[in-house]
Scaffold this motif. Structure first.
Motif, mmCIF file in Angstrom:
data_model
loop_
_atom_site.group_PDB
_atom_site.id
_atom_site.type_symbol
_atom_site.label_atom_id
_atom_site.label_comp_id
_atom_site.label_asym_id
_atom_site.label_seq_id
_atom_site.Cartn_x
_atom_site.Cartn_y
_atom_site.Cartn_z
ATOM 1 N N ARG A 113 104.663 -51.541 70.794
ATOM 2 C CA ARG A 113 104.616 -50.080 70.819
ATOM 3 C C ARG A 113 105.301 -49.465 69.593
ATOM 4 N N ILE A 114 105.033 -50.070 68.463
ATOM 5 C CA ILE A 114 105.541 -49.562 67.191
ATOM 6 C C ILE A 114 104.411 -48.786 66.526
ATOM 7 N N SER A 115 104.735 -47.647 65.981
ATOM 8 C CA SER A 115 103.725 -46.775 65.382
ATOM 9 C C SER A 115 102.862 -47.522 64.372
ATOM 10 N N TRP A 116 101.555 -47.262 64.453
ATOM 11 C CA TRP A 116 100.635 -47.955 63.553
ATOM 12 C C TRP A 116 100.811 -47.517 62.107
ATOM 13 N N TYR A 117 101.481 -46.388 61.904
ATOM 14 C CA TYR A 117 101.745 -45.962 60.530
ATOM 15 C C TYR A 117 102.596 -46.979 59.783
ATOM 16 N N LEU A 118 103.417 -47.710 60.508
ATOM 17 C CA LEU A 118 104.271 -48.704 59.871
ATOM 18 C C LEU A 118 103.487 -49.957 59.478
ATOM 19 N N PHE A 119 102.223 -50.010 59.888
ATOM 20 C CA PHE A 119 101.346 -51.103 59.454
ATOM 21 C C PHE A 119 100.799 -50.855 58.048
ATOM 22 N N ILE A 120 100.864 -49.622 57.572
ATOM 23 C CA ILE A 120 100.237 -49.249 56.293
ATOM 24 C C ILE A 120 100.636 -50.166 55.139
ATOM 25 N N PRO A 121 101.897 -50.605 55.004
ATOM 26 C CA PRO A 121 102.230 -51.479 53.865
ATOM 27 C C PRO A 121 101.551 -52.848 53.897
#
Length: 576
Positions: A113-121
């Motif tokens: 449940r970690i924001s998918w925005y943190l997947f961007i890198p």
């Protein structure tokens, strides 16, 4: 503004992926390179197999310690669907597995449940050119990238802790084993995960399956290969440092690393990064040991790290060294950098999971990773696009070298080397057979006159080359850490021709054609001029690769009519 944020995030994720495949499309050609011929030979055997046993032997034919069953199946399926084996398609298929690796890492964040925005890198580290050999070499692309995906899929299945997941893991482990020799590690990873999950019934089935697979692997038409020389236990500390460098090899720059008694700074960085990744693994393992009920992400990421780090250990065991890896030399090949790339991506997800309840620290880790990944992405493209361009231009004229001299420009240390086995007829018969059966288009770019007629038929009388030409030599540490003469040819045309043009070296016996590869701008010129390549071109080669002689230097390009035209530079090159 907030409604645009998801689209902005998706765009940032898509940019490195789209650019990566655009670059592949621009630089990859449908021409076999080195071990690609070996797989094409076995595909030919599969096509002509007279019995089931012959077919099995061809499908699982041993190459060193590997059995490339998956790669051959893909090539056979391609043959059945299209009627030929397209190396460019093969490379694209192999690199598409990067999308699968990225998706599995995304699932690791979503499960926590970690924001998918943190997947961007993540795409910026996965889709770079640190491992550029996988971007143009058919067998490398179809071996290493699917290998990692299947290993991670094995961990994904086991992490589910259900019957369907177990079946997924079994199939994935089987595919991993017959993609590359290091795929056998997945069985060990599975034993460890199932044992700690206390799923002992599944563990028994897993062990039984692994025994059956490994018995087939090692006792069906297999020859054990013994290695001589240095053993890992002779220099344990040096090889532990070597292992750390492998884990952190994402920082291994695309620059020369001559073997010298001084440490290369980027390899020092590799060692330090590898030690840091080892620390992340240790923290993750302790976290699982003290957890009451480890979740899906814990098991999945543990399995992924164990496989990637275990592959590094197998690499070091098979190639132990007796000196500091920081001294340089030929310790690494670019195709192995993908293991370090994916390991960094996995460890990034692990760090986010550990920090998920600490918002400021988690965001700081994501921003730091984004800066590092984007910076590394830029550096890898800036330093390595020219390497891909160079191989593209060399592959295009491999057919010229084969037709006229029975050798390749891309392979072999000596001009007289016959790819790949120095057998007098094997490669000749293979190419004839592949062409006649429509399995390759090796001669698709061959439209130059024969070497003995090349200058006579293309020389433009009364007109000299407009521009500057020069050549020089120096002694340089070669591929096998031996000092040899290193010849460099330079040209700066007043009006650069459209498309690739060539250095044409004419002696009494030979007409040697070498591609003029554009030289990249410096970073400051790149930023100022907004263009990657300068107006300077060059090609370099070690002395044994070309025959000795006194050569007249020409520049050959296509004229406006599309025909080849050669212009004299008025200079001679003494090559000895």
């Amino acid at each position: 503004m907030r409604s645009w944020r998801p689209w902005l995030g998706i765009g940032l994720i898509a940019i490195p992926v789209v650019y990566f495949f655009i670059l592949l499309d621009a630089h990859v050609v449908n021409i076999p390179y080195t071990d690609d011929f070996n797989l094409l030979e076995t595909v030919q055997k599969l096509r002509n197999a007279g019995s089931l046993t012959d077919m099995m032997k061809a499908l699982f034919e041993q190459v060193n310690q590997h059995r490339f069953g998956f790669e051959r199946i893909v090539m056979v399926l391609m043959l059945l669907v299209t009627g030929t084996v397209n190396i460019k398609t093969q490379i694209v298929i192999g690199n598409l597995f990067l999308l699968g690796i990225g998706y599995l890492l995304y699932l690791g964040l979503r499960k926590e449940r970690i924001s998918w925005y943190l997947f961007i890198p993540v795409p910026y580290i996965l889709f770079n050119l640190v491992f550029f050999e996988n971007a143009y070499w058919g067998i490398a692309a179809l071996q290493n990238t699917p290998l990692i995906f299947f290993a991670m899929l094995t961990s994904y299945g086991l992490a589910r802790e259900d019957g369907k997941g177990f079946r997924i893991a079994l199939i994935a482990a089987l595919l991993t084993t017959f993609t590359s020799g290091s795929g056998m590690l997945t069985w060990i990873v599975g034993v460890i995960i199932l044992a700690f999950q206390k799923r002992f019934k599944s563990l028994l089935w897993w062990v039984a399956a692994s025994v059956a697979v490994l018995l087939f692997y090692f006792f069906f038409d297999y020859q054990f290969i013994s290695s001589e020389g240095t053993k890992i236990w002779d220099h344990p500390v040096l090889n532990v440092i070597f292992l750390m460098a492998f884990w952190g090899n994402v920082l291994f720059l695309d620059v020369r690393h001559p073997l010298v008694p001084a440490f290369h700074q980027d390899i020092i960085a590799c060692v330090l990064l590898g030690a840091g990744l080892a620390l992340v693994f240790a923290v993750w393992a302790v976290r699982i040991l003290i957890a009451r009920k480890p979740g899906w992400a814990e098991w999945f990421l543990l399995g992924a790290m164990m496989f990637l780090m275990g592959t590094g250990a197998m690499f070091v065991v098979s190639r132990p060294i007796n000196d500091y890896v920081m001294y340089g030399g030929t310790a690494f090949s670019r195709r192995y950098m993908i293991f370090g790339v994916v390991l960094v991506a996995v460890c990034y997800v692990c760090v986010l999971v550990v920090l998920k309840n600490f918002k400021s620290w988690k965001n700081a880790a994501a921003v730091t990773a984004a800066v590092f990944f984007v910076g590394l992405n830029f550096v890898s493209y800036f330093t390595s696009i020219v390497s891909i361009r160079k191989l593209h231009d060399e592959l295009v004229i491999d057919s010229y070298f084969w037709k006229n001299y029975k050798t390749f420009l891309t392979v072999g240390e000596n001009f007289t080397d016959i790819p790949f086995w120095n057998h007098p007829t094997r490669m000749r018969d293979l190419i004839i057979g592949l062409e006649s059966e429509g399995l390759t288009e090796f001669y698709q770019f061959y439209d130059m006159p024969a070497q003995e007629d090349l200058v006579r038929e293309t020389a433009v009388a009364g007109k000299s080359f407009e521009g500057s030409f020069d050549a020089l030599f120096q002694y340089r540490n070669g591929e096998y850490n031996r000092y040899m003469k290193y010849f460099q040819f330079f040209v700066t045309p007043q009006n650069p021709p459209k498309g690739t043009f060539y250095f044409l070296l004419e002696s009494q016996k030979n007409s040697i054609v070498l591609p003029a590869v554009p030289v990249p701008n410096t970073v400051s010129d790149f930023l100022q001029k907004a263009t990657y390549y300068s107006n300077n071109y060059q090609y370099a080669v070690y002395k044994p690769k070309l025959p000795e002689g006194k050569y007249r230097a020409w520049i050959m390009s296509r004229g406006e009519s599309g025909q080849w035209a050669s212009f004299s530079t008025g200079k001679h090159v003494l090559y000895h």
